[in-house]
Design a protein around this motif. Structure first.
Motif, PDB file in Angstrom:
ATOM      1  N   GLY A   2       0.815  -1.187   0.000  1.00 53.00           N
ATOM      2  CA  GLY A   2       0.000   0.000   0.000  1.00 53.00           C
ATOM      3  C   GLY A   2       0.857   1.247   0.000  1.00 53.00           C
ATOM      4  O   GLY A   2       2.076   1.188  -0.166  1.00 53.00           O
ATOM      5  N   THR A   3       0.207   2.408   0.220  1.00 57.64           N
ATOM      6  CA  THR A   3       0.946   3.668   0.141  1.00 57.64           C
ATOM      7  C   THR A   3       0.906   4.443   1.450  1.00 57.64           C
ATOM      8  O   THR A   3       1.174   5.634   1.484  1.00 57.64           O
ATOM      9  CB  THR A   3       0.372   4.537  -0.982  1.00 57.64           C
ATOM     10  N   THR A   4       0.562   3.799   2.555  1.00 54.41           N
ATOM     11  CA  THR A   4       0.595   4.465   3.854  1.00 54.41           C
ATOM     12  C   THR A   4       2.024   4.817   4.200  1.00 54.41           C
ATOM     13  O   THR A   4       2.936   4.015   4.027  1.00 54.41           O
ATOM     14  CB  THR A   4       0.011   3.533   4.944  1.00 54.41           C
ATOM     15  N   VAL A 216      19.398  -3.189  -6.571  1.00 54.15           N
ATOM     16  CA  VAL A 216      18.500  -2.070  -6.291  1.00 54.15           C
ATOM     17  C   VAL A 216      17.057  -2.431  -6.653  1.00 54.15           C
ATOM     18  O   VAL A 216      16.119  -2.115  -5.914  1.00 54.15           O
ATOM     19  CB  VAL A 216      18.948  -0.805  -7.040  1.00 54.15           C
ATOM     20  N   ALA A 217      16.860  -3.095  -7.792  1.00 55.50           N
ATOM     21  CA  ALA A 217      15.513  -3.486  -8.200  1.00 55.50           C
ATOM     22  C   ALA A 217      14.880  -4.427  -7.175  1.00 55.50           C
ATOM     23  O   ALA A 217      13.704  -4.284  -6.811  1.00 55.50           O
ATOM     24  CB  ALA A 217      15.563  -4.154  -9.572  1.00 55.50           C
ATOM     25  N   ASN A 218      15.662  -5.385  -6.676  1.00 54.65           N
ATOM     26  CA  ASN A 218      15.142  -6.317  -5.675  1.00 54.65           C
ATOM     27  C   ASN A 218      14.797  -5.593  -4.374  1.00 54.65           C
ATOM     28  O   ASN A 218      13.780  -5.891  -3.734  1.00 54.65           O
ATOM     29  CB  ASN A 218      16.155  -7.428  -5.411  1.00 54.65           C
ATOM     30  N   VAL A 219      15.654  -4.652  -3.991  1.00 59.15           N
ATOM     31  CA  VAL A 219      15.394  -3.868  -2.783  1.00 59.15           C
ATOM     32  C   VAL A 219      14.080  -3.099  -2.918  1.00 59.15           C
ATOM     33  O   VAL A 219      13.251  -3.068  -1.999  1.00 59.15           O
ATOM     34  CB  VAL A 219      16.570  -2.898  -2.526  1.00 59.15           C
ATOM     35  N   MET A 220      13.875  -2.455  -4.064  1.00 61.91           N
ATOM     36  CA  MET A 220      12.656  -1.673  -4.276  1.00 61.91           C
ATOM     37  C   MET A 220      11.409  -2.552  -4.150  1.00 61.91           C
ATOM     38  O   MET A 220      10.409  -2.165  -3.542  1.00 61.91           O
ATOM     39  CB  MET A 220      12.688  -1.023  -5.662  1.00 61.91           C
ATOM     40  N   GLU A 221      11.486  -3.744  -4.709  1.00 66.18           N
ATOM     41  CA  GLU A 221      10.328  -4.648  -4.653  1.00 66.18           C
ATOM     42  C   GLU A 221      10.117  -5.195  -3.242  1.00 66.18           C
ATOM     43  O   GLU A 221       8.987  -5.384  -2.801  1.00 66.18           O
ATOM     44  CB  GLU A 221      10.506  -5.796  -5.651  1.00 66.18           C
ATOM     45  N   VAL A 223      10.801  -3.588  -0.503  1.00 69.57           N
ATOM     46  CA  VAL A 223      10.194  -2.483   0.255  1.00 69.57           C
ATOM     47  C   VAL A 223       8.719  -2.362  -0.111  1.00 69.57           C
ATOM     48  O   VAL A 223       7.852  -2.171   0.760  1.00 69.57           O
ATOM     49  CB  VAL A 223      10.947  -1.163  -0.014  1.00 69.57           C
ATOM     50  N   ARG A 224       8.418  -2.469  -1.388  1.00 73.72           N
ATOM     51  CA  ARG A 224       7.017  -2.384  -1.835  1.00 73.72           C
ATOM     52  C   ARG A 224       6.181  -3.492  -1.190  1.00 73.72           C
ATOM     53  O   ARG A 224       4.999  -3.309  -0.903  1.00 73.72           O
ATOM     54  CB  ARG A 224       6.961  -2.493  -3.364  1.00 73.72           C
ATOM     55  N   ALA A 225       6.819  -4.640  -0.943  1.00 74.34           N
ATOM     56  CA  ALA A 225       6.105  -5.763  -0.344  1.00 74.34           C
ATOM     57  C   ALA A 225       5.962  -5.636   1.164  1.00 74.34           C
ATOM     58  O   ALA A 225       5.236  -6.418   1.781  1.00 74.34           O
ATOM     59  CB  ALA A 225       6.832  -7.066  -0.681  1.00 74.34           C
ATOM     60  N   GLY A 226       6.659  -4.664   1.763  1.00 76.64           N
ATOM     61  CA  GLY A 226       6.495  -4.455   3.198  1.00 76.64           C
ATOM     62  C   GLY A 226       7.713  -4.663   4.058  1.00 76.64           C
ATOM     63  O   GLY A 226       7.604  -4.691   5.289  1.00 76.64           O
ATOM     64  N   PHE A 256      11.120   7.581  -5.937  1.00 73.06           N
ATOM     65  CA  PHE A 256      10.051   6.739  -6.474  1.00 73.06           C
ATOM     66  C   PHE A 256       9.124   6.158  -5.408  1.00 73.06           C
ATOM     67  O   PHE A 256       8.090   5.590  -5.737  1.00 73.06           O
ATOM     68  CB  PHE A 256      10.655   5.598  -7.298  1.00 73.06           C
ATOM     69  N   MET A 257       9.500   6.291  -4.132  1.00 65.34           N
ATOM     70  CA  MET A 257       8.648   5.764  -3.062  1.00 65.34           C
ATOM     71  C   MET A 257       8.507   6.826  -1.971  1.00 65.34           C
ATOM     72  O   MET A 257       9.002   6.664  -0.849  1.00 65.34           O
ATOM     73  CB  MET A 257       9.238   4.458  -2.511  1.00 65.34           C
ATOM     74  N   PRO A 258       7.850   7.932  -2.276  1.00 62.55           N
ATOM     75  CA  PRO A 258       7.784   9.054  -1.326  1.00 62.55           C
ATOM     76  C   PRO A 258       7.061   8.726  -0.026  1.00 62.55           C
ATOM     77  O   PRO A 258       7.233   9.442   0.970  1.00 62.55           O
ATOM     78  CB  PRO A 258       7.043  10.138  -2.128  1.00 62.55           C
TER      79      PRO A 258
END
Length: 508
Positions: A2-4, A216-221, A223-226, A256-258
């Protein structure tokens, strides 16, 4: 998920995992210096500084860091990798003054069966005993699930059995490493999302390696997963292809993830990166994102022109964010806009005709593979604009020889008013031999050359051995005294160019 808005912990492991870069070993004083910068200036949340039991030198280095951290209220941010070894690592930590252990365990059934040769129950009992002992000594426990990524691929039931056990233990963080750097971004998201859904109350760190350049791509995903925390290293240092790099990850998260809040100070990323480069001896590639020498340098003239027109080639990656400045390279791809940008920084102005001449000269130098810097510009301007005579004398070609035990010699081909001469001569040096050959030609023309009364060589400040070299020669004839300049990356060639200008002056 989510975006909380949520807070993400950043743990730097340059001093532990990063030090496993081939050929790298930080001294105790270097470790302390880096640790201070990471916590006080870069403001990461935690640092992992060593592996227990490695060496006496490592022990002293950890002791220095924990002494300093204790005095400055950072001790709970300093972590040490430990092992399930019947308390040996715990004893080492107690003596070293460390208070947080990152306990290494087996995150895949393959590692458990073939390396430890134990059952999951036996492994979990050993871990429980270690945690109890650590707690008795006032040591907080985080736990690494080594080879977790392969565990999720090939033995997921074991991983969840392990996490079920850990959810009953007094631990602070579960650390999930992609030990061999094999995950794809899709897997990073799916594995983390599945785990966070099943264990929402556990804190999970993600530890990426960069073997496929997907760190970096794996890290971003993740983080997106929680994921609750990340493990990064300065300059991406680490075993094999290294770990997920600090600078690129921080920039990507911020842009990209404010909704993700991190405490890292972008402004000092470059400073810390350069210090680690110096201490480690591992050079930062020129094209390394954020911290590489070339990443904020525009080379093509069209880009510089666009920057003058509503910043057409700017992105959110402004160099000022990282304590850096934008530069405009000078070379064969340079246009007038590139050169004007550099002239502005030097406080210089040229009219259109002069700018065209200087641009052409820079392109000629670039074609010779010579590096042209902003500091070279005054020399190039002087070389190009300080000379307005018609070219009646042309040094066509020359061969300069210098060998131990033999006098230097020169063979020169020169054209004077459409008449070509070739002459060979020796001298006390290559330039002296060249001058003797030229004198021989001018005697045939019944002309006398002026005397050389001063010879000076200079290079731009801060230049290297491949810098442009300016030779300034002062000449004296019966009528007057005058000066000519030559510019080249070779000192003797620059002197020959200055001499060619002199010859044209006296002929004209």
């Amino acid at each position: 998920m989510g975006t909380t808005t949520r807070r993400l912990e950043i743990m730097d492991t340059t001093l532990r995992d990063g030090e496993q870069t081939s050929g790298v070993s930080f001294s105790a004083s270097e470790k302390l210096t880096i640790a201070k910068l990471l916590l006080e200036e870069l403001k990461v949340d935690r640092i992992e500084i060593a592996s227990a039991r490695v060496s006496e030198g490592e022990f002293e280095a950890v002791r220095d860091v924990t002494d300093w951290a204790s005095e400055h209220d950072y001790l709970n941010k300093v972590e040490v990798l430990t092992f399930i070894d019947k308390g040996v690592s715990i004893d080492w930590m107690v003596k070293a003054g460390a208070k947080v252990q990152n306990l290494l365990s087996k995150g895949s059934l393959n590692h458990l069966m073939h390396q430890l040769k134990k059952t999951s129950e036996e492994h979990f009992n050993d871990i429980s005993e270690n945690i109890i002992l650590a707690t008795q000594h006032g040591i907080e426990t985080n736990i690494y699930l080594e080879d977790w990524s392969n565990g999720m691929r090939n033995s997921k039931a074991y991983v969840f059995e392990f996490l079920d056990f850990l959810s009953t233990q007094p631990i602070k963080r579960v650390m999930l490493p992609d030990t061999l750097g094999v995950l794809t971004p899709k897997e990073s998201f799916e594995f983390l999302a599945e785990i966070k859904t099943k264990y929402p109350n556990l804190h999970f760190d993600f530890h990426a390696h960069n073997d496929y350049d997907l760190g970096v791509a794996n890290v971003m995903e993740a983080v997106r997963a929680g994921a609750n925390g990340l493990h990064l290293t300065i300059n991406g240092m680490g075993e094999r292809a290294g770990n997920a790099p600090m600078a690129s990850t921080i920039a990507a998260l911020n842009d990209f993830m404010p909704h993700i809040k991190i405490g890292v100070n972008e402004k000092v990323l470059y400073t810390v990166s350069k210090l680690v480069e110096n201490f480690s001896g591992v050079m930062i590639p020129a094209n390394k994102p954020i911290i590489g020498a070339n990443v904020f340098t525009q080379t093509a003239g069209i880009h510089a022109d666009g920057d003058n027109k509503k910043n057409l080639y700017f992105s959110d990656l402004l160099p000022e964010r990282f304590g850096r400045t934008r530069k405009y390279a000078l070379g064969k791809a340079s246009g007038k806009a590139n050169i004007q940008k550099n002239l502005q920084e030097l406080g210089l102005q040229l009219d259109d005709d002069d700018l065209k001449k200087v641009t052409q000269r820079i392109i000629e130098l670039g074609d010779k593979k010579q590096v042209v810097t902003k500091e070279d510009l005054p020399y190039i301007i002087s070389d190009v604009l300080d000379y307005t005579y018609e070219e009646k004398v042309k040094v066509n070609s020359y061969v300069l020889t210098h060998a131990k035990g033999l006098k230097p010699s020169t063979t020169v081909s020169i054209t004077i008013n459409d008449e070509t001469f070739e002459e060979n001569s020796q001298g006390d040096g290559q330039f002296d031999a060249f001058m003797n050959a030229i004198r021989s030609v001018f005697r045939k023309k019944k002309m006398i050359l002026p005397d050389l009364i001063d010879y000076a060589v200079r290079i731009p400040p801060g230049s290297r051995s491949d810098a442009l070299c300016e030779t300034i020669i002062t000449w004296k004839s019966p009528e007057k005294k005058f000066t000519t300049r030559g510019l080249d990356s070779d000192q003797t060639v620059s002197a020959i160019k200055a001499t060619e200008k002199m010859l044209n002056i006296i002929i004209n």
